[in-house]
Motif scaffolding. Structure first.
Motif, short mmCIF file in Angstrom:
data_model
loop_
_atom_site.label_atom_id
_atom_site.label_comp_id
_atom_site.label_asym_id
_atom_site.label_seq_id
_atom_site.Cartn_x
_atom_site.Cartn_y
_atom_site.Cartn_z
N PHE A 1 -6.46 21.76 5.93
CA PHE A 1 -5.36 21.95 5.45
C PHE A 1 -4.77 23.18 5.42
O PHE A 1 -4.87 23.79 4.11
N SER A 2 -5.79 24.12 5.76
CA SER A 2 -5.33 26.00 5.05
C SER A 2 -4.17 26.13 5.45
O SER A 2 -4.28 26.94 4.16
N GLU A 3 -3.66 25.83 6.45
CA GLU A 3 -1.86 26.41 6.34
C GLU A 3 -1.37 25.85 5.02
O GLU A 3 -0.12 26.73 4.52
N GLU A 4 -1.87 24.29 4.99
CA GLU A 4 -1.29 23.83 3.32
C GLU A 4 -1.41 24.25 1.95
O GLU A 4 -0.63 25.46 1.52
N ALA A 5 -2.64 25.06 2.43
CA ALA A 5 -2.80 26.32 1.26
C ALA A 5 -2.21 27.68 0.92
O ALA A 5 -1.55 27.04 -0.08
N LEU A 6 -1.67 28.36 2.11
CA LEU A 6 -0.42 29.19 2.25
C LEU A 6 0.92 28.51 1.40
O LEU A 6 1.14 29.13 0.78
N ASN A 7 1.00 27.25 1.82
CA ASN A 7 2.37 26.43 1.53
C ASN A 7 2.50 26.70 0.26
O ASN A 7 3.49 26.76 -0.67
N LEU B 1 -3.68 24.54 -12.79
CA LEU B 1 -3.48 23.53 -12.14
C LEU B 1 -2.76 23.80 -10.53
O LEU B 1 -3.88 23.56 -9.55
N TRP B 2 -1.83 24.64 -10.52
CA TRP B 2 -1.31 25.62 -8.58
C TRP B 2 -2.65 25.95 -8.39
O TRP B 2 -2.71 25.25 -6.96
N ASN B 3 -3.55 26.92 -9.01
CA ASN B 3 -4.46 27.60 -8.52
C ASN B 3 -5.75 26.24 -7.90
O ASN B 3 -6.39 26.52 -6.67
N THR B 4 -6.05 24.95 -8.64
CA THR B 4 -6.86 24.23 -7.87
C THR B 4 -5.74 23.44 -6.89
O THR B 4 -7.00 23.09 -6.01
N MET B 5 -5.16 23.53 -7.44
CA MET B 5 -4.25 22.65 -5.74
C MET B 5 -4.86 23.88 -4.92
O MET B 5 -4.87 23.40 -3.12
N PHE C 1 3.53 33.22 -11.54
CA PHE C 1 3.14 34.63 -10.70
C PHE C 1 1.34 34.50 -10.82
O PHE C 1 0.71 33.99 -11.89
N PRO C 2 0.88 34.39 -9.40
CA PRO C 2 -0.04 34.57 -8.96
C PRO C 2 -1.65 35.57 -10.20
O PRO C 2 -0.76 36.74 -9.83
N ASP C 3 -3.17 34.54 -9.66
CA ASP C 3 -3.61 35.60 -10.91
C ASP C 3 -4.51 35.77 -10.02
O ASP C 3 -4.46 35.94 -8.74
N GLU C 4 -5.57 36.23 -10.45
CA GLU C 4 -7.09 36.78 -9.24
C GLU C 4 -7.25 35.94 -9.02
O GLU C 4 -7.84 35.55 -7.62
N CYS C 5 -7.77 34.41 -9.56
CA CYS C 5 -8.29 33.27 -8.93
C CYS C 5 -7.18 32.40 -8.03
O CYS C 5 -7.77 32.34 -7.51
N SER C 6 -6.13 33.10 -8.41
CA SER C 6 -4.90 32.43 -7.02
C SER C 6 -5.27 33.06 -5.42
O SER C 6 -4.89 32.77 -4.52
N PHE C 7 -5.40 35.02 -5.68
CA PHE C 7 -5.02 35.50 -4.64
C PHE C 7 -6.96 34.96 -4.00
O PHE C 7 -6.84 35.10 -2.89
N VAL C 8 -8.07 34.54 -4.96
CA VAL C 8 -9.53 34.28 -4.53
C VAL C 8 -8.97 33.61 -3.29
O VAL C 8 -9.79 32.55 -2.30
N CYS C 9 -8.12 31.85 -3.80
CA CYS C 9 -8.27 30.81 -3.30
C CYS C 9 -7.00 31.04 -1.99
O CYS C 9 -7.60 30.39 -1.09
#
Length: 721
Positions: free
Chosen positions: A322-328, A308-312, A339-347
Motif C-alpha cells: 500500500f505504499s502507493e496508497e500512502a502517496l495518494n 489524523l491524516w499523518n497517521t493514515m 499543509f504537510p508538517d515534518e511528520c507528514s513528510f517523514v511518513c
C-alpha cells in the motif's frame, strides 16, 4: 471622573475577556479623543485587546504610543508576537526592556521551547539565573521541554529543580516523565511518577501511561488506566489514545478491538486524536496491516486534522503493498487544505523508500525545500531523506542531504552510517562513526548494528570485536539479538565458523532463524557441510516451510557429488510441499516501475528484451564470461537437467532481465538501479561485472542484504559478500 474611569476599565476588561473587538474599538475612539485620561494601564489593556483579537499591527501601534511603557506593556506585546510564531520580534522587544521580570523570561523561553529552538531557550534560562530573579515551576517546565534529547541537561535541571524545591510541582514532574521516557530512560520516568505522591494530576497519569506504552510496558499502562478510572479522575482524548498505544505496544489486537467497542459507546471514536490511535492499532497489530479497518476508522471521523491524516499516511506506508496508497493519501491530505508538517513528510518519504521510487522521493524532497519548516525541526525529515536515497540506491544524494544539514543528531549519523554500510563502503561507515564519537554524539544500539554490519561486509573481524566490546564497556548498551547476529555474520563471512558457532551457543538469547540462516550462508561459502546440516536443521525447525535451507543444502551436496543426499532433499521438499519463494526484480524507468521474474514472458517488450540480452551475452562471453551453473536452484522434482537447460535458467534470472530492459530503455551512459527481493546469485554477480565493462555503464543492484555497485568490471563489495 473616577467613577467614569472605573466603568471604562470594567467595560474594557469585558471586551478583552469576550474578544469583543467592535465594542473595544468604540472605547479606543473615546480614548484617542482624550475623553479618557491617557494612562499606561489603559494603553496596556488596549494592546492586550488587539493582540488577543489577532490585530498585531494595531497592538504594536498602541504599544509604541504608550507614554511610559512598563514591563507589563512589553510582556503583552512579547506574548502576542510569540503566539504568532514571531520569536525574532518578541526577542527584539525583550532586549529593550529596562528590567525584564520573570513573566518576560518565561514567555520567551516558552515560545522558543514550543518551536524547538533549544539553544535560544537555554541561553535565556541562563540569563534568568544570572539576573537573580526567582524562578517558578513554569520556568523549569518550559526549559526542561526545551532540552529535547539532551538527556544530560535534563538530569542537571532535574537536580536543580530539587534544590529549588520545585520537585513538588506537578508540571515540572510531568515534563520530566515525558523527557526521560522519550530519551529511553524509562526507569527514571517511572521513579519520578512514583515519587510524586498526591501531587499527581491528570497530566501525570497520562504522561506515565504514554511512557509505559512507548517502552512496551502495555500491561502496566492498562493497569494504570484502570486505577485512573477507579479514582474517578478525568479521562480525556489523550488518555484514551495512550491506552490504545498500550494495546498496540503489546500487539494485542483483540484487547484493542474491545476497547474500540467502548469508544463507540462513548462517541470518542469520532475524536481525531483517538482515531489516530485506532488507525495506528489496526495498521501495526494486524498481519500486513488491516487497511480496511484503518480506512473505516478514518471515514467515521467528521473533522479530520493533520495528525489524523499523518497517521493514515503512516498506516499505508507500513505495508509494502500500500505504499502507493500512502502517496495518494498524502496528495488528498493537501487537497483537503492541510499543509504537510515534518511528520507528514517523514511518513510519505518512508513510503517512497518502500516503493524504491527515487523519482517520487525527489518530488517530495522538492516540496520539503519549498516548505517553511524551521531548520531545527526539519532534522527528522532530512534523516528520512538520507534513508530514502540510500535505500533507493542513490548514495550521492543521501550524502548531499547529510552534508548540507546545519544540525545533526544520533539518528542522522545512524542513517548515514547505515547508508555507507548498505552500499559496501565499510571504511566510510566506520570513519563516520569515529567522527560521531569525536563530536560527542552518543551512539545508540541502532548505531552499533550498522557499525557491526559494516565490519561484516568488509571482513574487519578485529574491529568488529572491538566495537562489540565497546557497546557494553564504554556506552553501557547491552548487546541485543541483532548485534549477536551481526557478529556471527562477521565471523562466518571471515571463515571463522568455529568462533561463530561458539558465540551462537553462548549468547544470552535463543537463536532465531536470522542467526541460523547467517551461519548457514557462511557454511555454504566456506564448504562446511557438517555445520551447514546443523544450521539447516535449526532453520527448518523454526520455519518448516522455508525453502532456503533445502536449496542451500542441495547445492552443497551437489557440489560434493553427493547425489543421494540431493535426492533426499528434493523428496523432503516434495513431502512437505515446500515451495521456493519466487524471485523478482524491478527497475524504475521514466517514473514507472517495471517488475520481472525469472524467464519472464509477461512484459510488453519481452521479445526486444530477450533479443537484446542474447546479443549482450555473446559480447560478454567474448569478454571472458562463463556461466556459473552451480547457481541453478535445486528443484523439488527429480528431473535431470542438461547443461544447456541449466544455462538457460541462469541466463534469464529476473535481475538479468531487469538490467537488459534498463540498458535497452535508457540512453548510453545513464546509470541503472535494480532492486531484488532475494539474494543475488553468484552468476549474476559475475555477469554484471562484465556487463558494466562492456556497456560502459554503472549498474547498481540491491538485493535483500546489500547494494552492489558495478563499474568498469568491478563490484564495490570486492567479491566479499
Amino acid at each position: 471622573m473616577t467613577q467614569t474611569l472605573q466603568t471604562f476599565r470594567q467595560v474594557l476588561k469585558t471586551c478583552i475577556d469576550q474578544r469583543d473587538l467592535k465594542t473595544g474599538k468604540c472605547l479606543h475612539t473615546l480614548y484617542a479623543k482624550s475623553l479618557i485620561p491617557h494612562l499606561t494601564y489603559i494603553s496596556n489593556h488596549f494592546t492586550l485587546l488587539y493582540s488577543k483579537c489577532g490585530r498585531l499591527s494595531a497592538a504594536r501601534s498602541i504599544f509604541d504610543a504608550t507614554p511610559e511603557p512598563n514591563v507589563f506593556s512589553f510582556n503583552v506585546m512579547i506574548a502576542a508576537y510569540a503566539k504568532q510564531s514571531l520569536p525574532h520580534l518578541a526577542h527584539q522587544l525583550f532586549d529593550k526592556i529596562p528590567q525584564p521580570d520573570l513573566v518576560s523570561y518565561n514567555t520567551l523561553i516558552s515560545a522558543y521551547a514550543d518551536r524547538g529552538y533549544s539553544s535560544r531557550a537555554l541561553n535565556l534560562f541562563l540569563g534568568l539565573r544570572e539576573s537573580g530573579l526567582f524562578m517558578d515551576g513554569f520556568t523549569f517546565s518550559t526549559v526542561i521541554t526545551a532540552c529535547g534529547d539532551d538527556i544530560g541537561l535534563v538530569k542537571q535541571l532535574h537536580g536543580l529543580s530539587i534544590l529549588g524545591g520545585f520537585d513538588n510541582y506537578a508540571s515540572v514532574n510531568n515534563v520530566l516523565i515525558s523527557g526521560y521516557s522519550k530519551n529511553g530512560l524509562f526507569h527514571e520516568a517511572e521513579r519520578v511518577f512514583l515519587m510524586m505522591g498526591v501531587v499527581k494530576d491528570e497530566v501525570s497519569w497520562n504522561s506515565m501511561i504514554v511512557a509505559y506504552g512507548q517502552h512496551r510496558q502495555g500491561s502496566k499502562a492498562i493497569e494504570l488506566y484502570r486505577e485512573l478510572i477507579s479514582k474517578e479522575l478525568y479521562v480525556d482524548m489523550f488518555t484514551l489514545a495512550s491506552v490504545l498505544t498500550a494495546f498496540t505496544s503489546m500487539d494485542d489486537l483483540r484487547g484493542g478491538m474491545q476497547f474500540h467497542c467502548q469508544l463507540l459507546k462513548t462517541g470518542f471514536n469520532k475524536n481525531p486524536h483517538v482515531g489516530s490511535g485506532l488507525i495506528d492499532l489496526y495498521a501495526k497489530c494486524s498481519d500486513g496491516g488491516d487497511i480496511l479497518n484503518c480506512r473505516k476508522v478514518f471515514d467515521e471521523i467528521p473533522d479530520t486534522d493533520l495528525v489524523l491524516w499523518n497517521t493514515m499516511v503512516f498506516g499505508y506506508s507500513l505495508n509494502d503493498e500500500f505504499s502507493e496508497e500512502a502517496l495518494n493519501c498524502f496528495k488528498h491530505m493537501q487537497q483537503a487544505g492541510n499543509f504537510p508538517d515534518e511528520c507528514s513528510f517523514v511518513c510519505v518519504i518512508t513510503a517512497c523508500s518502500k516503493m524504491s521510487s527515487v523519482s517520487q522521493g525527489r518530488q517530495i524532497h522538492s516540496l520539503v525545500i519549498k516548505s517553511d519548516i524551521p531548520s531545527n525541526i526539519i532534522v527528522s525529515v532530512n534523516n528520512a531523506l538520507i534513508a530514502m536515497y540510500s535505500k533507493c540506491g542513490d548514495l550521492k544524494d543521501a550524502k548531499k542531504v547529510f552534508d548540507k544539514m546545519p544540525e545533526r543528531n544520533s539518528v542522522t549519523m545512524n542513517s548515514m552510517i547505515a547508508g555507507f554500510a548498505q552500499h559496501g563502503l565499510g571504511n566510510d561507515s566506520l570513519l563516520l562513526f569515529e567522527k560521531m564519537l569525536e563530536k560527542n554524539i552518543t551512539p545508540t544500539n541502532i548505531t552499533f548494528v550498522s557499525v557491526l554490519s559494516a565490519c561484516a561486509h568488509t571482513g574487519r573481524v578485529e574491529d568488529g570485536k572491538t566495537y562489540f566490546c565497546m557497546m557494553k564497556e564504554k556506552f553501557k548498551i547491552e548487546p541485543e539479538l541483532e548485534h549477536y547476529t551481526c557478529m556471527i555474520d562477521l565471523l562466518g563471512r571471515a571463515g571463522k565458523l568455529n568462533e561463530a558457532e561458539s558465540l551462537l551457543k553462548t549468547m544470552p538469547y535463543n537463536p532465531n532463524i536470522m542467526v541460523w540462516a547467517s551461519l548457514l550462508r557462511a557454511c555454504r561459502t566456506h564448504g562446511n557441510v557438517e555445520l551447514a546440516e546443523k544450521a539447516a536443521k535449526q532453520c527448518l525447525k523454526l520455519d518448516p516451510s522455508n525453502a532456503t535451507p533445502y536449496i542451500m543444502l542441495g547445492h552443497m551436496y551437489a557440489g560434493d557429488h553427493r547425489w543421494d543426499e540431493v535426492a533426499s532433499v528434493k523428496k523432503l521438499m516434495r513431502d512437505k510441499n515446500v515451495k521456493r519463494r519466487p524471485g523478482c526484480s524491478w527497475i524504475e524507468v521514466d517514473k514507472r516501475v517495471h517488475v520481472f521474474v525469472a524467464d519472464d514472458k509477461s512484459h510488453s517488450m519481452r521479445n526486444e528484451i530477450y533479443e537484446f540480452w542474447d546479443k549482450m551475452m555473446e559480447k560478454m562471453k567474448r569478454a571472458g564470461y562463463v556461466p556459473d551453473l552451480r547457481w541453478v536452484s535445486v528443484r523439488a522434482d527429480d528431473g535431470v537437467m542438461t547443461e544447456e537447460e541449466k544455462e538457460t535458467i541462469v541466463r534469464y534470472h529476473s535481475e538479468k532481465l531487469a538490467v537488459a530492459f534498463g540498458l535497452l530503455s535508457t540512453k548510453d551512459g545513464v546509470s541503472l538501479v535494480v532492486m531484488k527481493n532475494l539474494r543475488m546469485c553468484g552468476d549474476c554477480h559475475n555477469a554484471f561485472k562484465i556487463v558494466s565493462s562492456v556497456s560502459r555503464r554503472e549498474i547498481t543492484v540491491r538485493d535483500c542484504y546489500r547494494f552492489h555497485h558495478f563499474k568498469e568490471g568491478q563490484c564495490s563489495c570486492g567479491d566479499f559478500w
